[in-house]
Design an enzyme around this catalytic site. Structure first.
Site, PDB file in Angstrom:
ATOM      1  N   SER A 163      26.699  11.767  39.315  1.00 42.99           N
ATOM      2  CA  SER A 163      26.005  10.430  40.689  1.00 42.99           C
ATOM      3  C   SER A 163      24.936   9.403  40.414  1.00 42.99           C
ATOM      4  O   SER A 163      24.493  10.606  39.896  1.00 42.99           O
ATOM      5  CB  SER A 163      26.789  10.948  41.430  1.00 42.99           C
ATOM      6  OG  SER A 163      25.325  12.303  42.525  1.00 42.99           O
ATOM      7  N   SER A 219      43.081  20.657  44.244  1.00 42.93           N
ATOM      8  CA  SER A 219      44.389  20.245  43.302  1.00 42.93           C
ATOM      9  C   SER A 219      45.192  19.652  42.916  1.00 42.93           C
ATOM     10  O   SER A 219      45.387  21.055  43.281  1.00 42.93           O
ATOM     11  CB  SER A 219      42.908  19.258  42.049  1.00 42.93           C
ATOM     12  OG  SER A 219      43.706  19.115  41.254  1.00 42.93           O
ATOM     13  N   TYR A 256      39.032  25.007  35.106  1.00 40.45           N
ATOM     14  CA  TYR A 256      38.943  23.898  35.842  1.00 40.45           C
ATOM     15  C   TYR A 256      39.829  24.180  36.970  1.00 40.45           C
ATOM     16  O   TYR A 256      39.278  24.397  38.307  1.00 40.45           O
ATOM     17  CB  TYR A 256      38.336  22.613  35.547  1.00 40.45           C
ATOM     18  CG  TYR A 256      38.625  20.955  36.406  1.00 40.45           C
ATOM     19  CD1 TYR A 256      37.837  20.739  37.419  1.00 40.45           C
ATOM     20  CD2 TYR A 256      40.308  20.936  37.072  1.00 40.45           C
ATOM     21  CE1 TYR A 256      37.899  20.282  38.643  1.00 40.45           C
ATOM     22  CE2 TYR A 256      40.268  19.989  38.225  1.00 40.45           C
ATOM     23  CZ  TYR A 256      39.250  19.538  38.754  1.00 40.45           C
ATOM     24  OH  TYR A 256      39.283  18.539  39.975  1.00 40.45           O
ATOM     25  N   LYS A 294      39.804  25.597  41.231  1.00 41.67           N
ATOM     26  CA  LYS A 294      40.233  25.256  42.855  1.00 41.67           C
ATOM     27  C   LYS A 294      40.874  26.465  42.889  1.00 41.67           C
ATOM     28  O   LYS A 294      40.909  26.452  44.223  1.00 41.67           O
ATOM     29  CB  LYS A 294      40.814  24.236  42.036  1.00 41.67           C
ATOM     30  CG  LYS A 294      40.297  22.943  41.817  1.00 41.67           C
ATOM     31  CD  LYS A 294      38.495  22.419  42.914  1.00 41.67           C
ATOM     32  CE  LYS A 294      38.944  21.000  42.594  1.00 41.67           C
ATOM     33  NZ  LYS A 294      37.490  20.418  43.085  1.00 41.67           N
ATOM     34  N   PHE A 336      46.167  14.664  44.427  1.00 46.35           N
ATOM     35  CA  PHE A 336      46.715  13.830  43.462  1.00 46.35           C
ATOM     36  C   PHE A 336      46.104  12.963  42.118  1.00 46.35           C
ATOM     37  O   PHE A 336      44.356  13.618  42.353  1.00 46.35           O
ATOM     38  CB  PHE A 336      48.140  13.231  43.829  1.00 46.35           C
ATOM     39  CG  PHE A 336      49.428  14.200  44.157  1.00 46.35           C
ATOM     40  CD1 PHE A 336      48.878  15.487  45.223  1.00 46.35           C
ATOM     41  CD2 PHE A 336      49.793  15.104  42.843  1.00 46.35           C
ATOM     42  CE1 PHE A 336      49.783  16.265  45.079  1.00 46.35           C
ATOM     43  CE2 PHE A 336      50.794  16.505  42.737  1.00 46.35           C
ATOM     44  CZ  PHE A 336      50.654  16.779  44.257  1.00 46.35           C
ATOM     45  N   GLY A 373      47.735  20.275  26.981  1.00 51.61           N
ATOM     46  CA  GLY A 373      48.172  21.082  28.554  1.00 51.61           C
ATOM     47  C   GLY A 373      48.240  19.759  29.061  1.00 51.61           C
ATOM     48  O   GLY A 373      48.774  19.475  30.528  1.00 51.61           O
ATOM     49  N   ASP A 374      49.177  18.337  29.076  1.00 52.22           N
ATOM     50  CA  ASP A 374      49.549  17.526  29.782  1.00 52.22           C
ATOM     51  C   ASP A 374      50.868  17.836  30.125  1.00 52.22           C
ATOM     52  O   ASP A 374      51.558  18.377  29.522  1.00 52.22           O
ATOM     53  CB  ASP A 374      49.291  16.243  29.184  1.00 52.22           C
ATOM     54  CG  ASP A 374      48.362  15.185  30.017  1.00 52.22           C
ATOM     55  OD1 ASP A 374      47.044  16.334  30.513  1.00 52.22           O
ATOM     56  OD2 ASP A 374      47.739  13.906  29.194  1.00 52.22           O
TER      57      ASP A 374
HETATM   58  N1  UFG Z   1      46.102   8.952  29.558  1.00 49.82           N
HETATM   59  C1  UFG Z   1      46.186   8.772  28.560  1.00 49.82           C
HETATM   60  N2  UFG Z   1      45.425   7.495  27.748  1.00 49.82           N
HETATM   61  C2  UFG Z   1      43.942   8.616  28.742  1.00 49.82           C
HETATM   62  C3  UFG Z   1      43.567   9.660  29.516  1.00 49.82           C
HETATM   63  C4  UFG Z   1      44.386   9.697  29.981  1.00 49.82           C
HETATM   64  O1  UFG Z   1      47.577   8.464  28.228  1.00 49.82           O
HETATM   65  O2  UFG Z   1      42.597   7.625  27.941  1.00 49.82           O
HETATM   66  C5  UFG Z   1      47.373   9.241  31.035  1.00 49.82           C
HETATM   67  C6  UFG Z   1      47.696  11.096  30.234  1.00 49.82           C
HETATM   68  O3  UFG Z   1      48.104  11.532  29.480  1.00 49.82           O
HETATM   69  C7  UFG Z   1      48.265  11.276  32.077  1.00 49.82           C
HETATM   70  C8  UFG Z   1      48.369  10.388  32.565  1.00 49.82           C
HETATM   71  O4  UFG Z   1      47.588   9.213  31.581  1.00 49.82           O
HETATM   72  O5  UFG Z   1      50.002  11.568  31.341  1.00 49.82           O
HETATM   73  C9  UFG Z   1      46.988  10.533  33.096  1.00 49.82           C
HETATM   74  O6  UFG Z   1      45.418  11.403  33.088  1.00 49.82           O
HETATM   75  P1  UFG Z   1      44.392  11.724  34.224  1.00 49.82           P
HETATM   76  O7  UFG Z   1      43.923  11.764  32.686  1.00 49.82           O
HETATM   77  O8  UFG Z   1      43.825  10.191  34.388  1.00 49.82           O
HETATM   78  O9  UFG Z   1      44.574  12.673  35.057  1.00 49.82           O
HETATM   79  P2  UFG Z   1      45.810  13.949  34.982  1.00 49.82           P
HETATM   80  O10 UFG Z   1      46.624  13.664  35.803  1.00 49.82           O
HETATM   81  O11 UFG Z   1      45.255  14.177  33.501  1.00 49.82           O
HETATM   82  O12 UFG Z   1      44.359  14.642  35.898  1.00 49.82           O
HETATM   83  C10 UFG Z   1      43.747  14.047  36.820  1.00 49.82           C
HETATM   84  C11 UFG Z   1      42.581  14.553  37.732  1.00 49.82           C
HETATM   85  C12 UFG Z   1      42.312  15.921  37.036  1.00 49.82           C
HETATM   86  C13 UFG Z   1      43.220  17.033  38.039  1.00 49.82           C
HETATM   87  C14 UFG Z   1      45.059  16.166  37.389  1.00 49.82           C
HETATM   88  C15 UFG Z   1      45.588  17.244  38.844  1.00 49.82           C
HETATM   89  O13 UFG Z   1      42.059  14.673  36.341  1.00 49.82           O
HETATM   90  O14 UFG Z   1      41.061  16.173  37.267  1.00 49.82           O
HETATM   91  O15 UFG Z   1      44.805  15.288  37.928  1.00 49.82           O
HETATM   92  O16 UFG Z   1      46.694  16.983  38.929  1.00 49.82           O
HETATM   93  F1  UFG Z   1      43.238  18.132  37.658  1.00 49.82           F
END
Ligand code: UFG
Length: 336
Positions: free
Chosen positions: A36, A124, A148, A152, A177, A293-294
């Site tokens: 930051s 989270s 990570y 949490k 979220f 992991g998604d």
């Molecule tokens: N996505 C893409 N392209 C990218 C980035 C993301 O298609 O370049 C998609 C991902 O596959 C997902 C969605 O966008 O479907 C959201 O992805 P994010 O990485 O923005 O968010 P996440 O839900 O994976 O993760 C977030 C936080 C984590 C936390 C999690 C809790 O980043 O810190 O939510 O659910 F743990």
């Protein structure tokens, strides 16, 4: 009396500071500026016209925490400090466990020594068992898939155990979220270091020309258009949720886990389309493979937040896209 904000120069923390200072609260910050910039705090001061005392240091440094609590008559703590990159946590798990757990333990121990009893913890939605049905409710089972997330999960457990042993403690575990957007002034916002991991900053950096294109991670999910669905919430709504949690902790003992989300899921394509439409700017994208992991979909049941905190997200998807772009276009290189 003041509120100690650990990791106070970060994305969610800086928006929370603006909200608290505007409500007349006084705040003190500890941040090591590892991920930051002190510029964020300068801008919070500029936005609010209020002073914030900031200590440069590590939230694992218990003696420093004790000194800060004594010097500033700290009444409550909002604990944001922590490493937060999911991918890095898989590569460097010990770094994550050491830092993210030690800071919480040091903080709880310093609080005990100083008689500070109120703690708001930055948790989270990632703590929810990934195979359970959405929407996620606070009483559902937990389980994580990366270090990570486990930090949490473990921090929540550490806080629960500390509260069990000390009935004076008031703790709120806020399960966020997907925070996006920025303060409408465009003065503070999300400033990821390096290539963004998250969707919204990636969209913004693509639109501003820092990235050539967005890769959508998979379009074969079990969702309305095949792309992943998440519960995006405006960071200013999230900031307001923290102010509500601080108020709640002042008058309630024990521990509550509370979701902060809108309860509505949008897909990656919904986000890209809304961003293009609201801001009238193209975002080039390609469809790529799934990211390991998604989940197909993740969104909150936010009814507990409304019941206990009187909090409800009010900002729309359009607000999130407009404010996110306003910040990015005014600060193409973030705080640098
Ligand atoms: N996505 C893409 N392209 C990218 C980035 C993301 O298609 O370049 C998609 C991902 O596959 C997902 C969605 O966008 O479907 C959201 O992805 P994010 O990485 O923005 O968010 P996440 O839900 O994976 O993760 C977030 C936080 C984590 C936390 C999690 C809790 O980043 O810190 O939510 O659910 F743990």
């Amino acid at each position: 009396m003041s509120i100690l904000v650990t990791g106070g120069a970060g994305y969610i923390a800086s928006h929370t500071l603006v909200n608290l200072l505007e409500k007349g609260e006084s705040a003190v910050v500890i941040d090591n500026y590892d991920n930051s910039s002190p510029e964020a705090l300068r801008r919070v001061k500029q936005l609010t016209g209020k002073e914030i005392k900031a200590y440069e240091g590590d939230a694992c440094d218990e003696e420093l925490l004790v000194r800060i609590m004594h010097e500033n008559a700290v009444e409550s703590v909002i604990h944001f400090a922590g490493h937060k990159a999911v991918g890095e946590s898989v590569q460097k798990p010990l770094k994550y466990y050491r830092n993210n757990l030690d800071s919480t333990i040091s903080l709880l121990s310093a609080m005990k020594r100083c008689g500070v009893t109120q703690l708001i913890f930055s948790s989270s939605a990632t703590v929810y068992y990934p195979e359970d049905e959405v929407p996620f409710r606070e009483d559902m089972r937990l389980g994580c898939i990366n270090p990570y997330g486990w930090t949490k999960f473990m921090n929540e457990q550490i806080i629960r155990d500390a509260a069990k042993a000390d009935p004076d403690l008031s703790c709120v575990l806020l399960r966020y979220f997907n925070p996006v957007g920025a303060h409408p002034s465009g003065m503070i916002g999300e400033d990821p270091s390096g290539i963004p991991n998250n969707l919204m900053p990636y969209i913004c950096q693509t639109a501003v020309g820092l990235r050539d294109h967005l890769t959508i991670f998979g379009n074969d999910y079990n969702t309305h258009d095949g792309t992943g669905v998440r519960d995006y919430l405006h960071v200013c709504d999230l900031a307001e949720g923290h102010a509500c949690a601080v108020r709640y902790a002042r008058s309630h003992k024990g521990v509550e886990a509370i979701n902060l989300g809108t309860g509505v899921g949008y897909s990656v394509l919904d986000m890209v389309n809304a961003f293009q439409k609201v801001n009238n700017i193209p975002v080039k994208y390609v469809i790529g493979p799934r990211r390991p992991g998604d989940l197909d979909a993740s969104y909150a049941d936010p009814s507990k937040a409304e019941r206990l905190l009187g909090w409800k997200a009010t900002r729309t998807l359009e607000d999130m896209c407009r404010d996110g772009w306003n910040w990015q276009s005014k600060n193409p290189k973030g705080y640098r």
